[in-house]
Design a protein around this motif. Structure first.
Motif, mmCIF file in Angstrom:
data_model
loop_
_atom_site.group_PDB
_atom_site.id
_atom_site.type_symbol
_atom_site.label_atom_id
_atom_site.label_comp_id
_atom_site.label_asym_id
_atom_site.label_seq_id
_atom_site.Cartn_x
_atom_site.Cartn_y
_atom_site.Cartn_z
ATOM 1 N N PHE A 97 0.815 -1.221 0.000
ATOM 2 C CA PHE A 97 0.000 0.000 0.000
ATOM 3 C C PHE A 97 0.845 1.266 0.000
ATOM 4 C CE2 PHE A 97 -3.751 -2.367 0.107
ATOM 5 C CZ PHE A 97 -3.588 -3.414 0.993
ATOM 6 N N ASN A 98 2.186 1.050 -0.177
ATOM 7 C CA ASN A 98 3.047 2.242 -0.297
ATOM 8 C C ASN A 98 2.863 3.185 0.893
ATOM 9 O OD1 ASN A 98 4.953 3.460 -1.769
ATOM 10 N ND2 ASN A 98 3.556 4.464 -3.232
ATOM 11 N N ILE A 99 2.643 2.580 2.079
ATOM 12 C CA ILE A 99 2.362 3.376 3.283
ATOM 13 C C ILE A 99 3.560 4.251 3.625
ATOM 14 C CG2 ILE A 99 1.893 3.258 5.769
ATOM 15 C CD1 ILE A 99 0.321 0.661 5.187
ATOM 16 N N GLY A 100 3.254 5.507 3.879
ATOM 17 C CA GLY A 100 4.352 6.409 4.269
ATOM 18 C C GLY A 100 4.974 7.089 3.066
ATOM 19 N N ASN A 101 4.724 6.586 1.832
ATOM 20 C CA ASN A 101 5.246 7.292 0.644
ATOM 21 C C ASN A 101 4.118 7.787 -0.218
ATOM 22 O OD1 ASN A 101 7.414 5.987 1.710
ATOM 23 N ND2 ASN A 101 7.344 4.325 0.214
ATOM 24 N N GLU A 102 2.828 7.788 0.371
ATOM 25 C CA GLU A 102 1.717 8.211 -0.496
ATOM 26 C C GLU A 102 1.941 9.645 -0.967
ATOM 27 O OE1 GLU A 102 -0.604 5.740 2.603
ATOM 28 O OE2 GLU A 102 1.216 6.937 2.466
#
Ligand code: P9H
Length: 225
Positions: free
Chosen positions: A220-225
């Motif tokens: 979910f690409n968390i932290g790089n949205e």
């Protein structure tokens, strides 16, 4: 299509777990397709399967349903777990929206940065024991019935049991001051469909652990949205 609902998510709890609980409680068998990589999520998007580019997604009755609450409402309505009339549904909605609020905090606990874990855990315990559990303890004590609403089994009972078990994973004796909830927990856990779901080997998922967290962050690409 086997006619069974098919659930699209990662191989863990997150926002799909309550959907798994409700289908299991209704005695409905379901299939699962797990996103193992970000490519899996991007493929579902490219194939136009995700209305809002997000999972959970559940294929059921010819629909590709998204939005967790919409999916839960549909399943509860279809399997008669939503009360006998509008007033009962209103009370059920109040109860499950509250369990969802607590559930939301607990499901994000594993994703908390280490320096924030202790404070976050304290807020889970405070909210559970001071805001949410007292309401359900009083409701069950006052009407003395086996189920939260309308003297019949509903999604409110399922979602409260799910949240009680998640809270106990955070603090095993969190029900120590809630004797009626302790009895409720045992009673609902012994309902045959739920007893089966609580057995090892069922489709119930384990809490997010150190192995799964980096995978969730990458999918979910968390932290790089
Ligand atoms: N309103 C994972 C583990 C624990 C808690 C949440 C997410 C929201 C609904 C991709 N889906 C981390 O945030 C992943 C939603 C649905 C909707 C998603 C994107 C999430 C998670 C995956 N994110 O209730 O269904 O937030 O698809 O680009 O938004 S679940």
């Amino acid at each position: 299509m086997s006619g069974k609902p098919k659930l699209y998510y990662f191989d863990g709890r997150g926002r799909m777990e309550t959907i798994r609980w409700l289908l299991a409680a209704a005695g409905v068998e379901f299939e699962e397709q797990f996103c193992e990589t970000r490519e899996d999520l991007l493929k579902l998007r490219q194939d136009g399967h995700l209305l809002f580019q997000q999972v959970p997604m559940v294929e059921i009755d010819g629909m590709k349903m998204v939005q967790t609450r919409a999916i839960l409402n549909y399943i509860a309505g279809k399997y008669n777990l939503y009360g006998k009339n509008l007033k009962e549904r209103a009370l059920i909605d109040m109860y499950v929206e509250a369990t969802s609020d607590l559930n939301e905090i607990i499901m994000h606990h594993p994703l908390q940065p280490p320096e924030n874990k202790a404070k976050h855990l304290a807020s889970i315990i405070e909210k559970a024991t001071m805001r949410y559990f007292p309401v359900y303890e009083k409701a069950l004590k006052d009407h003395g019935q086996d189920f939260l609403v309308g003297n019949q089994f509903s999604r409110a009972d399922v979602q409260l049991l799910e949240t009680i078990l998640m809270a106990e994973e955070c603090k095993p004796d969190i029900l120590s001051k809630f004797p009626v909830l302790q009895v409720f927990k045992a009673r609902i856990s012994n309902i045959p469909t739920i007893k089966k779901f609580l057995q090892p080997g069922s489709q119930r998922k384990l809490p997010l652990d150190a192995a799964l967290i980096p995978k969730v962050i990458s999918i979910f690409n968390i932290g790089n949205e």
